[in-house]
Structure formats: structure tokens, C-alpha cells
Design a protein around this motif. Structure first.
Motif, mmCIF file in Angstrom:
data_model
loop_
_atom_site.group_PDB
_atom_site.id
_atom_site.type_symbol
_atom_site.label_atom_id
_atom_site.label_comp_id
_atom_site.label_asym_id
_atom_site.label_seq_id
_atom_site.Cartn_x
_atom_site.Cartn_y
_atom_site.Cartn_z
ATOM 1 N N THR A 24 1.157 13.814 -5.815
ATOM 2 C CA THR A 24 1.708 14.462 -7.009
ATOM 3 C C THR A 24 2.973 15.245 -6.627
ATOM 4 N N ASP A 60 0.891 -1.163 0.000
ATOM 5 C CA ASP A 60 0.000 0.000 0.000
ATOM 6 C C ASP A 60 0.925 1.207 0.000
ATOM 7 N N THR A 61 0.950 1.933 -1.112
ATOM 8 C CA THR A 61 1.953 2.982 -1.299
ATOM 9 C C THR A 61 1.327 4.357 -1.110
ATOM 10 N N ARG A 106 -7.506 13.261 3.850
ATOM 11 C CA ARG A 106 -7.151 14.684 3.823
ATOM 12 C C ARG A 106 -7.744 15.405 5.030
ATOM 13 N N ASP A 114 -2.534 15.573 4.744
ATOM 14 C CA ASP A 114 -3.156 14.327 5.202
ATOM 15 C C ASP A 114 -3.090 14.192 6.721
ATOM 16 N N ARG A 118 -7.884 13.557 -7.123
ATOM 17 C CA ARG A 118 -7.963 14.722 -6.252
ATOM 18 C C ARG A 118 -8.838 15.815 -6.827
HETATM 19 O O1 PRX Z 1 -4.727 11.812 0.630
HETATM 20 C C1 PRX Z 1 -3.630 11.111 0.091
HETATM 21 C C2 PRX Z 1 -4.116 10.178 -0.979
HETATM 22 O O2 PRX Z 1 -3.978 10.868 -2.204
HETATM 23 C C3 PRX Z 1 -3.430 12.164 -1.977
HETATM 24 C C4 PRX Z 1 -2.512 12.531 -3.110
HETATM 25 O O3 PRX Z 1 -3.258 12.596 -4.292
HETATM 26 P P1 PRX Z 1 -2.520 12.769 -5.678
HETATM 27 O O4 PRX Z 1 -1.589 13.905 -5.616
HETATM 28 O O5 PRX Z 1 -3.585 12.830 -6.719
HETATM 29 O O6 PRX Z 1 -1.659 11.471 -5.859
HETATM 30 C C5 PRX Z 1 -2.267 10.235 -5.867
HETATM 31 C C6 PRX Z 1 -1.279 9.175 -6.278
HETATM 32 C C7 PRX Z 1 0.045 9.250 -5.687
HETATM 33 C C8 PRX Z 1 -2.713 12.038 -0.673
HETATM 34 O O7 PRX Z 1 -2.535 13.300 -0.062
HETATM 35 N N1 PRX Z 1 -3.320 8.937 -1.023
HETATM 36 C C9 PRX Z 1 -2.412 8.584 -1.950
HETATM 37 N N2 PRX Z 1 -1.953 7.336 -1.697
HETATM 38 C C10 PRX Z 1 -2.566 6.900 -0.590
HETATM 39 C C11 PRX Z 1 -3.428 7.921 -0.150
HETATM 40 N N3 PRX Z 1 -4.167 7.789 0.972
HETATM 41 C C12 PRX Z 1 -4.049 6.650 1.671
HETATM 42 N N4 PRX Z 1 -3.258 5.630 1.310
HETATM 43 C C13 PRX Z 1 -2.500 5.698 0.188
HETATM 44 N N5 PRX Z 1 -1.746 4.677 -0.158
#
Ligand code: PRX
Length: 646
Positions: A414, A409-410, A513, A498, A524
Motif C-alpha cells: 500500500t 509475481d509483483t 513479514r 518484509d 493485511r
Molecule cells: O508482505 C508483503 C506482501 O504484502 C505486503 C503488502 O500488503 P498490502 O499493503 O496490503 O499490499 C498488497 C498488495 C500490493 C507486503 O509487505 N506482498 C505483496 N506482494 C507480494 C507480497 N509478498 C510476496 N510476494 C508478493 N508478490
């Protein structure tokens, strides 16, 4: 928190042989001697001039700068393509799986080289130069990757706009980054449906203030499209006339590689700027370590190249590592809910990376869609984009992975360029629903609302206390916004937006968030953006948008709307409002509920109490908290009454 734990020892060891003791040693070195660690990692890439300066970072808001490998010179495209030619030129770089299950193609590194060079020369022939911004608005086809790599090759800065965004959203990105050229296709295909990309481009370019010199159009479906005089060119034709070789431009490590727009809690989406050297080192290292990537693996990340996940883990990370990366044009449920596993079997996919929303949607369809396919090629599963509920995690692990593949779970963003918190296969004991532990060089911490560090097992706001090479460098054209968004809430720290829990084993559990950003199916969306789309409608006086829990999408969009005097609620109007948001942003921002209301809960100073709106959207009226400070406490009852009646 789930108490279940799946130990690394109960799963197959990492194919690389990487073991828990290696992680401990590498992690400690990355924290204790970061420059030495990252200096070593630079050697993953081929440099025209190797860097001697490793990091120069200040997160002080009066002098904010982030530089990695600043005297290094390299080319990202060369690293993804040319340097593999001698060793694996005839091996597959990209497997393309079309929306139509009968369409598939293998592109070798040699073929990739020729295609990318031709694309690069096509751009050059249209006078696109180093530093120019190029918009890429493409379906999920290899030509999207060629376009990105071609920009990188000549030093142009690409900005990929997701094909699901509307003309309005496209136009605002073209204007914001001052693009001079755009690469698109006649149409895209998704789940058997056509996406009118060129028509959208025409509509975007017809808007006020949008001006572009060049539009290159890849003929994909052969649809009828209109061509505009000297501006529009059919790319397929241009490519025939250009040379199949193109010299990669030497780029400084800190020269921009791309801009990618992402939503924030206020205002319009911001142009996240990533540079060349640090981003490439980080994308390549995380791809190898988090996914235990080894030669011979087939890596499939289901994201779209319009998002950061597609940039780092379809294109730059895998190709920098000489991997075979699969690009899928379609959707997981077309022609049926077994498509992903059919593709896994067809192409021998060994590493599969997707979003929780897709897992939940497939889980709902039933196990048979999975179990009727073999899937024995799979050895590792990954998720990204939003918190994964333990139930979906267990289904992914047990049904998709037959209980023999680790699930990583990564967690990342962005802004972070690559994965910051994740289990490593063969190393980390897994807990369903937890992103687990930090990656090399990453120092996460929790702070309370006043910015005090919270130690031990606790809940708090997630911050990162030091830089890493993949970090974004600025908001394009608005450095002050960069400083304010990320480094002002808790001075000296990077604020992720987060919330997270840390448990007694030091594992991180991302709770979502804590700002006004929504996460819809892992995408997002800023509440402010949706609100401004709604108030652009002539009948709307005011709008407030909140998220609410949604079984499949993670979060749904709930919009409270106040109409202008003399306007009244009707089914027709609600439809118009939904259409308005689609038009301004795109289908992903479509509200699930529109709640017309005579007023909103506001404090006497006029601030909307979103906490109350969230609770009402969730149908949870028991814990509304103190409403006595509201200018009109009576509005809460009206809202609840209205909510119950829907
Ligand atoms: O809230 C977290 C969630 O996605 C947000 C980032 O979104 P974005 O910039 O569109 O990138 C998504 C792909 C990397 C973060 O602030 N998020 C991302 N990965 C996870 C996550 N929430 C929980 N677990 C994750 N593995």
C-alpha cells in the motif's frame, strides 16, 4: 528455493517489443540519472503546468520529506478520462461483470466522462470542496470508480473503505480522516449473498464521535433502506439533476489524491497518504511495463477497489493509459469454480492479475474447471499480495496459462503506490516463487538486524535505499508515525517490514513479514488490532494473536486468550469471541483458532514471546528455543498439551 527456470526466450516476446537490453539500459539510467529518467516519464501525463523540479527527498528522520514534480500542476481524473476522449472516446474504458453472470456492461470513455462529471457535480452540490475527505464504501461496481474519479476531479481526497469492513472499522476511518461526505450503495452482492452496506453505514454513524454532513447512496439492489433527513440522498436521483460536465480542478503534483488505511504492527490502521503527480506517473508506468500493456488488451485485475491493488491497477494505472479495465463484482467460485475463465472467454481478457490465495483455492477445485474454458485470449498472468508457493505458480503457469503466458509475481505494498519488484514480460527469466528483479528507479537491499548491508546471495530484511515517485508521503494526521514506522528501524532507509532472500542471480524471494503484521488471503491485518478486538469482550483479560501456515489463505489467525477470573471456556464463548472480531473489524479478521489458556509465555519484563506462540500454533514443538528466560517456563508445557488436544 525452486531451481526451475523458465527463460524469457522460451516465451513469446513482449508485445511492445521491449527486450532484455532495453531493460538493462532503462534500469541503469533510472538509477544513474534518476531525475532525468523521471523527468522523461512525467511526459506520460497531461500537465496543466509541466514540472521543472523533479525530486526533493530527504529520509533523514529529523527532516523527512518526499516531493516529486513539486511545481507541476495536473488533474488525475483528466488524465484518466478527458484526455482519451479525442482518440478513443468510443472505446471501452470499463467492462463491468456483475456477480450475476447474466449482468455485464461496457462503459466507453465518453460515457465514463459523463458519469464522472455527474458524480463530481453531485458532490459539489453537497458542498464538497477541494481538500475535503470523502469516504467511499461501495461494492465492486463501476460507480465505485466513478466516485473515486469524481473526487479526484474536484480535488477532494477519497478514502475507499473495503466493503467487507465492519461498521466499527468504518467509523474509526471516518473519524481519523475527518470525512465530511460518504458515498455508498444500498447493498453489495458477492457470490449471490447480499452485503448490507447502507445498514453498516447507519451503524457506523450511530457510534460516538462520528459525524458526517452527507451520505450519497447508489441504488444497486433496490433493497429497503432507511434515509436520514437532510443527510442521506439517493445518488441516482441527485445525478438526474446535475450538469453532465464539470471542470477538472487544477491540482499541485503534491496535493493529496487519496488516503488508504492499512494495518501496521501496532495500533490502529494508518492512513497512507498518496499525492497526485508522482503516484499517477508511477501507476501508469508500472501498469504499462509490468503488464506489457498495449492498445487492444483487456486487463483484468481481480482485486477490490478497497485495496491499493484496485486503486493502482483497476482504476488509476489502466485508465491513465487509456486501457480497457474489467471490474468484477463477484467471487472466483460463484456460481462455480470456472467463473474466472468463463469471464476471460466472455470478455476476451488478455492480461489477468490475481492473488496466490485465489490461485490455491482454484487449484484445489481441479483442472477441469479451467480446461473446459478456452482461455486463448490470455497472454499474460500476474500475482500479488503474498508469497506464491512454487507449486501454485507452476499450476497457474501450466494449467491456466497452458505454458505459453509469462507469470509476473509483483511485490509491492500500500505504501509503495505501485509495483517495486517484478519480472517484465519478454525480458526476465522466470523462477517460480521469486518476484525476481527491481523495477526502474528501485534500489532494494538486504540488511541484518543491526542494519548492516548484506551483499550477495543471502537472507535479510528488505529495505529500499532511495525514493520513487509512487512512494507514500505521510501517515495522514501523524507524520511522526510515518517517520517511526518506516525510517527509524534502519535510519536513512525505507524499511518494508518484509524479509527476503537474494539468490546468486540477484533475484529476490520475498519470505513474508518480519513484524507483527499478518497476511491473510493477501489481506493485511495487524495482530494488535485483532488482540484489541478480543480484549474488548467482557470475558477476556488478555489476548495474543499469531499467524500460522494455512494451505489456502497463506496464513491463518491463531488467537491465544486468557479469560478473566471466574469466566470459563465454553463453545458459546468461543463463538462470541469470533463474532466480536467480525464485528470490530470484519469477516476477514475472523480467528481460525481460539486457544483459551491460563497464561502466556512472557519474559520477566513482561514481554510476550511470540516466537514460542507461533511454533505452538504451527504444531512444531521441536524448536522452541531457549525458554529458560521465561517468568513461568511451565506455561509452555500447558500450552503444548492444550494444543495437542484440539
Ligand atoms: O508482505 C508483503 C506482501 O504484502 C505486503 C503488502 O500488503 P498490502 O499493503 O496490503 O499490499 C498488497 C498488495 C500490493 C507486503 O509487505 N506482498 C505483496 N506482494 C507480494 C507480497 N509478498 C510476496 N510476494 C508478493 N508478490
Amino acid at each position: 528455493m525452486s531451481q526451475e527456470k523458465i527463460t524469457a526466450a522460451s516465451l513469446p516476446p513482449a508485445k511492445s517489443g521491449y527486450a532484455p537490453a532495453d531493460y538493462d539500459a532503462d534500469y541503469h539510467r533510472s538509477i544513474d540519472e534518476p531525475d532525468a529518467f523521471w523527468a522523461d516519464q512525467a511526459s506520460r501525463l497531461a500537465w496543466i503546468k509541466a514540472p521543472t523540479k523533479i525530486s526533493d527527498v530527504s529520509w533523514d528522520k529529523d527532516d523527512l520529506h518526499i516531493k516529486w514534480y513539486e511545481d507541476g500542476v495536473l488533474n488525475a481524473c483528466y488524465n484518466c478520462v478527458d484526455r482519451h476522449l479525442a482518440t478513443r472516446g468510443d472505446e471501452t474504458a470499463i467492462i463491468f461483470e456483475g456477480d450475476d453472470p447474466s449482468v455485464a456492461e461496457h462503459i466507453t470513455y465518453k460515457q465514463l466522462h459523463i458519469q464522472v462529471c455527474r458524480f463530481a457535480n453531485a458532490l459539489k452540490a453537497r458542498n464538497v470542496k477541494k481538500g475535503d475527505r470523502v469516504i467511499i464504501y461501495m461494492p465492486m461496481i463501476p460507480q465505485a470508480a466513478y466516485a473515486m474519479l469524481a473526487c479526484a476531479r474536484i480535488g477532494a481526497v477519497h478514502s475507499v473503505v473495503f466493503g467487507g469492513f465492519s461498521p466499527e472499522a468504518l467509523a474509526s476511518r471516518i473519524i481519523d480522516c475527518g470525512a465530511t461526505a460518504l458515498i455508498t450503495a444500498d447493498e453489495g452482492l458477492r457470490g449471490g449473498k447480499k452485503v448490507p452496506l447502507k445498514k453498516n453505514v447507519d451503524a457506523a454513524l450511530a457510534k460516538k464521535g462520528v459525524d458526517l454532513r452527507t451520505v450519497l447512496i447508489w441504488r444497486h439492489t433496490g433493497a429497503d433502506i432507511e434515509l436520514e433527513g437532510s443527510r442521506d440522498h439517493i445518488l441516482n436521483d441527485v445525478l438526474m439533476d446535475v450538469h453532465p460536465d464539470c471542470r477538472p480542478e487544477p491540482m499541485n503534483a503534491e496535493d493529496p489524491l487519496f488516503i488508504l488505511y492499512t494495518s501496521g504492527s501496532t495500533g490502529k490502521p494508518k492512513g497512507v497518504l498518496h499525492t497526485t503527480g508522482g503516484y499517477m506517473v508511477y501507476a501508469s508506468l508500472t501498469h504499462e511495463k509490468v503488464f506489457d500493456y498495449q492498445q487492444g488488451d483487456v486487463f483484468w485485475c481481480t482485486a477490490d477497489v478497497g485495496w491499493i491493488t484496485g486503486h493502482s491497477y483497476i482504476v488509476y494505472g489502466p485508465l491513465a493509459n487509456g486501457a480497457t479495465t474489467l471490474m468484477f463484482e463477484g467471487v472466483p467460485t460463484y456460481p462455480d469454480a470456472g467463473r474466472c475463465w468463463e469471464v476471460v472467454d466472455k470478455h476476451n481478457v488478455s492480461i489477468f492479475y490475481t492473488a496466490p490465495t485465489a490461485i490455491r483455492a482454484l487449484m484445489r477445485e481441479g483442472d477441469e474447471w479451467v480446461t473446459k474454458h478456452d482461455r486463448s485470449s490470455l497472454r499474460l498472468l500476474g500475482t500479488v499480495g503474498e508469497p506464491i508457493n512454487p507449486e501454485a505458480w507452476m499450476w497457474y503457469y501450466n494449467v491456466v496459462g497452458d505454458g505459453r503466458c509469462a507469470v509476473v509475481d509483483t511485490w509491492w505494498q500500500t505504501e509503495t503506490g505501485g509495483i517495486l519488484i517484478s519480472a517484465l514480460p519478454g525480458v526476465t527469466d522466470l523462477k517460480p516463487g521469486s518476484a525476481t528483479k527491481p523495477f526502474f528507479g528501485i534500489k532494494p537491499a538486504l540488511v541484518d538486524n543491526e542494519g548492516h548491508f548484506i551483499e550477495g546471495a543471502a537472507d535479510g530484511n528488505l529495505v529500499i535505499t532511495g525514493s520513487w515517485p509512487g512512494q507514500m508521503r505521510t501517515v495522514y494526521g501523524d507524520h511522526q508515525r510515518f517517520v517511526e514506522t518506516y525510517f527509524s528501524t534502519y535510519p536513512g532507509l525505507y524499511f518494508t517490514g518484509d524479509g527476503a532472500k537474494r539468490d546468486e542471480d540477484g533475484y529476490f524471494w520475498i519470505t513474508g513479514r518480519v513484524d507483527d503484521v499478518l497476511n491473510i488471503s493477501g489481506h493485511r491485518m495487524g495482530t494488535a488490532e485483532i488482540e484489541s478486538a478480543l480484549v474488548a469482550h467482557k470475558a477476556v483479560a488478555e489476548a495474543a494473536v499469531v499467524g500460522y501456515p494455512h494451505d489456502i489463505k497463506g496464513q491463518g489467525i491463531y488467537a491465544y486468550v486468557i479469560l478473566k477470573q471466574g469466566k470459563s471456556e465454553s463453545e458459546e464463548l468461543v463463538k462470541e469471541l469470533v463474532a466480536q472480531v467480525r464485528e470490530e473489524i470484519g469477516p476477514i479478521a475472523k480467528p481460525d483458532h481460539i486457544h483459551i489458556t491460563p497464561g502466556l509465555p512472557k519474559t520477566r519484563s513482561g514481554k510476550i514471546m511470540r516466537r514460542i506462540l507461533r511454533k505452538i500454533a504451527e504444531n512444531d514443538y521441536g524448536a522452541l528455543g531457549d525458554t529458560s528466560t521465561l517468568a513461568d517456563p511451565g506455561i509452555v508445557d500447558t500450552l503444548i498439551e492444550n494444543r495437542k488436544n484440539r
